[in-house]
Design an enzyme around this catalytic site. Sequence first.
Site, PDB file in Angstrom:
ATOM      1  N   TYR A 132      97.917  52.652  11.451  1.00 24.11           N
ATOM      2  CA  TYR A 132      97.162  53.764  11.683  1.00 24.11           C
ATOM      3  C   TYR A 132      97.068  54.025  13.267  1.00 24.11           C
ATOM      4  O   TYR A 132      96.829  54.440  13.485  1.00 24.11           O
ATOM      5  CB  TYR A 132      95.395  52.679  12.019  1.00 24.11           C
ATOM      6  CG  TYR A 132      95.646  51.926  10.723  1.00 24.11           C
ATOM      7  CD1 TYR A 132      94.868  52.017   9.523  1.00 24.11           C
ATOM      8  CD2 TYR A 132      95.257  50.278  11.335  1.00 24.11           C
ATOM      9  CE1 TYR A 132      94.554  51.570   8.359  1.00 24.11           C
ATOM     10  CE2 TYR A 132      95.161  49.411  10.119  1.00 24.11           C
ATOM     11  CZ  TYR A 132      94.671  49.938   8.784  1.00 24.11           C
ATOM     12  OH  TYR A 132      94.064  49.394   8.275  1.00 24.11           O
ATOM     13  N   PRO A 136      78.993  43.550   9.725  1.00 25.80           N
ATOM     14  CA  PRO A 136      80.195  43.297  10.457  1.00 25.80           C
ATOM     15  C   PRO A 136      81.564  42.740  10.438  1.00 25.80           C
ATOM     16  O   PRO A 136      81.238  41.753   9.864  1.00 25.80           O
ATOM     17  CB  PRO A 136      80.068  43.242  12.349  1.00 25.80           C
ATOM     18  CG  PRO A 136      79.013  42.287  11.760  1.00 25.80           C
ATOM     19  CD  PRO A 136      77.925  42.051  10.295  1.00 25.80           C
ATOM     20  N   GLY A 137      82.615  43.266  11.023  1.00 24.28           N
ATOM     21  CA  GLY A 137      83.563  42.285  10.962  1.00 24.28           C
ATOM     22  C   GLY A 137      84.490  42.172  12.379  1.00 24.28           C
ATOM     23  O   GLY A 137      84.364  41.410  12.707  1.00 24.28           O
ATOM     24  N   ARG A 138      85.020  42.868  12.523  1.00 21.37           N
ATOM     25  CA  ARG A 138      85.953  43.902  13.651  1.00 21.37           C
ATOM     26  C   ARG A 138      84.806  43.385  15.288  1.00 21.37           C
ATOM     27  O   ARG A 138      85.349  42.385  15.929  1.00 21.37           O
ATOM     28  CB  ARG A 138      86.480  45.075  13.831  1.00 21.37           C
ATOM     29  CG  ARG A 138      87.383  45.508  14.920  1.00 21.37           C
ATOM     30  CD  ARG A 138      87.128  47.316  15.321  1.00 21.37           C
ATOM     31  NE  ARG A 138      87.460  47.735  14.269  1.00 21.37           N
ATOM     32  CZ  ARG A 138      88.110  48.222  13.530  1.00 21.37           C
ATOM     33  NH1 ARG A 138      89.916  47.608  14.124  1.00 21.37           N
ATOM     34  NH2 ARG A 138      88.356  48.899  11.936  1.00 21.37           N
ATOM     35  N   CYS A 148     113.603  45.563   9.695  1.00 17.21           N
ATOM     36  CA  CYS A 148     114.075  46.769  10.081  1.00 17.21           C
ATOM     37  C   CYS A 148     113.395  47.363   9.257  1.00 17.21           C
ATOM     38  O   CYS A 148     113.500  48.318   8.719  1.00 17.21           O
ATOM     39  CB  CYS A 148     114.863  45.580   9.353  1.00 17.21           C
ATOM     40  SG  CYS A 148     115.824  45.342   9.797  1.00 17.21           S
ATOM     41  N   GLU A 149     112.567  48.407  10.175  1.00 19.30           N
ATOM     42  CA  GLU A 149     112.236  49.394   9.798  1.00 19.30           C
ATOM     43  C   GLU A 149     111.944  50.532  11.177  1.00 19.30           C
ATOM     44  O   GLU A 149     111.144  49.985  12.512  1.00 19.30           O
ATOM     45  CB  GLU A 149     110.600  50.004   9.061  1.00 19.30           C
ATOM     46  CG  GLU A 149     110.658  49.059   7.833  1.00 19.30           C
ATOM     47  CD  GLU A 149     109.521  49.579   7.356  1.00 19.30           C
ATOM     48  OE1 GLU A 149     109.073  50.151   7.514  1.00 19.30           O
ATOM     49  OE2 GLU A 149     109.385  48.894   6.137  1.00 19.30           O
ATOM     50  N   ARG A 163      98.966  46.654  12.337  1.00 22.53           N
ATOM     51  CA  ARG A 163      97.818  47.836  12.734  1.00 22.53           C
ATOM     52  C   ARG A 163      98.580  49.308  13.633  1.00 22.53           C
ATOM     53  O   ARG A 163      98.501  49.673  12.903  1.00 22.53           O
ATOM     54  CB  ARG A 163      96.804  47.328  13.438  1.00 22.53           C
ATOM     55  CG  ARG A 163      95.469  46.781  12.735  1.00 22.53           C
ATOM     56  CD  ARG A 163      94.502  46.317  13.126  1.00 22.53           C
ATOM     57  NE  ARG A 163      93.642  47.202  13.641  1.00 22.53           N
ATOM     58  CZ  ARG A 163      93.113  47.989  14.166  1.00 22.53           C
ATOM     59  NH1 ARG A 163      94.012  47.798  15.481  1.00 22.53           N
ATOM     60  NH2 ARG A 163      92.144  49.217  14.717  1.00 22.53           N
ATOM     61  N   GLY A 180      81.114  48.338  10.297  1.00 25.50           N
ATOM     62  CA  GLY A 180      81.930  49.324  11.194  1.00 25.50           C
ATOM     63  C   GLY A 180      81.269  49.023  12.522  1.00 25.50           C
ATOM     64  O   GLY A 180      82.227  50.513  13.002  1.00 25.50           O
ATOM     65  N   TYR A 192      91.458  42.199  11.451  1.00 25.35           N
ATOM     66  CA  TYR A 192      93.019  42.446  10.396  1.00 25.35           C
ATOM     67  C   TYR A 192      94.190  42.372  11.032  1.00 25.35           C
ATOM     68  O   TYR A 192      95.063  43.633  11.850  1.00 25.35           O
ATOM     69  CB  TYR A 192      92.629  44.023  10.565  1.00 25.35           C
ATOM     70  CG  TYR A 192      90.884  44.385   9.664  1.00 25.35           C
ATOM     71  CD1 TYR A 192      90.838  44.201   8.864  1.00 25.35           C
ATOM     72  CD2 TYR A 192      89.703  44.988  11.021  1.00 25.35           C
ATOM     73  CE1 TYR A 192      89.854  44.874   8.268  1.00 25.35           C
ATOM     74  CE2 TYR A 192      88.876  44.900  10.213  1.00 25.35           C
ATOM     75  CZ  TYR A 192      88.750  45.070   9.235  1.00 25.35           C
ATOM     76  OH  TYR A 192      87.281  44.910   8.840  1.00 25.35           O
TER      77      TYR A 192
HETATM   78  N1  LLP Z   1      81.724  46.416   4.594  1.00 26.65           N
HETATM   79  C1  LLP Z   1      82.762  46.942   3.814  1.00 26.65           C
HETATM   80  C2  LLP Z   1      82.398  47.180   2.506  1.00 26.65           C
HETATM   81  C3  LLP Z   1      83.935  46.986   4.458  1.00 26.65           C
HETATM   82  O1  LLP Z   1      84.675  48.197   3.489  1.00 26.65           O
HETATM   83  C4  LLP Z   1      84.102  46.920   5.606  1.00 26.65           C
HETATM   84  C5  LLP Z   1      85.048  46.977   6.723  1.00 26.65           C
HETATM   85  C6  LLP Z   1      83.309  46.005   6.662  1.00 26.65           C
HETATM   86  C7  LLP Z   1      82.586  45.856   5.709  1.00 26.65           C
HETATM   87  C8  LLP Z   1      83.958  46.062   7.663  1.00 26.65           C
HETATM   88  O2  LLP Z   1      83.887  46.588   9.243  1.00 26.65           O
HETATM   89  P1  LLP Z   1      84.332  46.094  10.281  1.00 26.65           P
HETATM   90  O3  LLP Z   1      82.836  45.584  10.302  1.00 26.65           O
HETATM   91  O4  LLP Z   1      85.439  45.515  10.910  1.00 26.65           O
HETATM   92  O5  LLP Z   1      84.606  47.721  10.789  1.00 26.65           O
HETATM   93  N2  LLP Z   1      92.443  47.738   8.614  1.00 26.65           N
HETATM   94  C9  LLP Z   1      91.818  48.350   9.046  1.00 26.65           C
HETATM   95  C10 LLP Z   1      90.049  48.556   8.476  1.00 26.65           C
HETATM   96  C11 LLP Z   1      89.921  48.070   7.742  1.00 26.65           C
HETATM   97  C12 LLP Z   1      88.517  48.329   6.852  1.00 26.65           C
HETATM   98  C13 LLP Z   1      88.044  47.970   5.837  1.00 26.65           C
HETATM   99  N3  LLP Z   1      86.299  47.315   5.371  1.00 26.65           N
HETATM  100  C14 LLP Z   1      92.341  48.004  10.739  1.00 26.65           C
HETATM  101  O6  LLP Z   1      92.427  47.398  11.154  1.00 26.65           O
HETATM  102  O7  LLP Z   1      91.622  48.889  11.447  1.00 26.65           O
END
Ligand code: LLP
Length: 420
Positions: A318, A276-278, A344-345, A314, A241, A373
């Site tokens: 969003y 962490p992802g993002r 086409c949207e 995105r 997050g 993402y």
């Molecule tokens: N762990 C869990 C259980 C999650 O559901 C998520 C993200 C993460 C970790 C990683 O979160 P991050 O560090 O990336 O914030 N598609 C959306 C984001 C969806 C996030 C879903 N869960 C976007 O493009 O903003």
Amino acid sequence: MTDFPLRDGELHCEEVPLARLVEAHGTPLYVYSQAALLRHYRAFDAAFGRVPHLVCFAMKANDHLAILRLLAREGAGFDVVSGGELWKALRAGADPKKIVFSGVGKTEAELEAAIGHGILMINVESPEELEAVERVAARLGRRAPVALRVNPDVDPKTHPYISTGLKKSKFGVDIAEAVTHYRRARELPHVEPVGVDCHIGSQLTETSPFVDALARVRALVGKLAEEGLGGELKLVDLGGGLGIRYQDETPPDPAAYAASLSAGLEGLPLRVVLEPGRFIVGNAGALVTRVVYRKTTATKRFVIVDAAMNDLVRPALYGSYQAIQPVRPRGRATIVADVVGPVCESGDFLAKDRELEEPEAGDLLAVMSAGAYGYVMASNYNSRPRPAAVLVDGARAELIKERETLEDLVRGERIPPHLR
Ligand code: LLP
């Protein structure tokens, strides 16, 4: 430090001009900086240096095999949310002992794969899933390590679609009922409750929701100990997050994030898992696109490019902001325009009312902060083949995903006999 520097009038990724990558691979093109990926991962990992921890990259943000391999080689674990992600992580060389599995709807087949491979922990999100884990583990003659994903009911103050820790959300179990579920887990012979898990949302730009969530999780750990249910607990998973800068946000850096959690973690005899992802991939990637046409209507100007919502959803989904930069700035006057794709949207846009240097047809634009993402959410909507992707390491660039072909668009499709 910029991983996409402007050098000699041209936008580069590390030392490679983006225009050169486009010559070789066409547009739209995802481009990733290896230096950025490594720096982000290492900074995140180092921030928790003194705390026993494991960084499990949330591969839902980016699941290119090459990027998974790069992170696995750095020692990263992975947070997976499907059987497909589990398979891909293992294929990339991930250590199953560093994989955690989250998600509200894991099927028995997915649980079987996870338990069979001996992953670190299954983050269970409902009482019915807990019973399913017991059934599957019993069938395999194994004891499955689980955490209950609890919903701490804190507001992450982010986009509603990416808030997950509120009471009304589909994720996790109510933290107030968690003790009951842990008691049940302890009764199940093939389930081993090894952890507590939460994830409250994505793109958080403040630390306070994380701190509040940890305080609630910690209170639960205390309660479990009082009830004699804490004995086997080894792990506390705080989810992902941590936000990044897309426009003018000022998210905490990993050190500030880790520091904010340190008081809550003090003296807690559990290893910390982070997902962490993002943060790792978001600003390590850009989507390069070519201007097809410009168009002016009575009320608006449009820049029509060859990337669309199917390539990067995105903004459409969003309303999110992605910076857009000319690959070869010419110092022209700016215009205010919507940057849109060919889909086409009306929802197909990459930017709305954006001030940018007036481009011409044929010019290249880089949509920044597209590493998380981006590709993973790409689709074939409007029968558009998905883009190619390149990983840059210094002066070297390697294709890590081929552009889909027209044949790929019909792979697996069949025309039934009565229509032949
Ligand atoms: N762990 C869990 C259980 C999650 O559901 C998520 C993200 C993460 C970790 C990683 O979160 P991050 O560090 O990336 O914030 N598609 C959306 C984001 C969806 C996030 C879903 N869960 C976007 O493009 O903003």
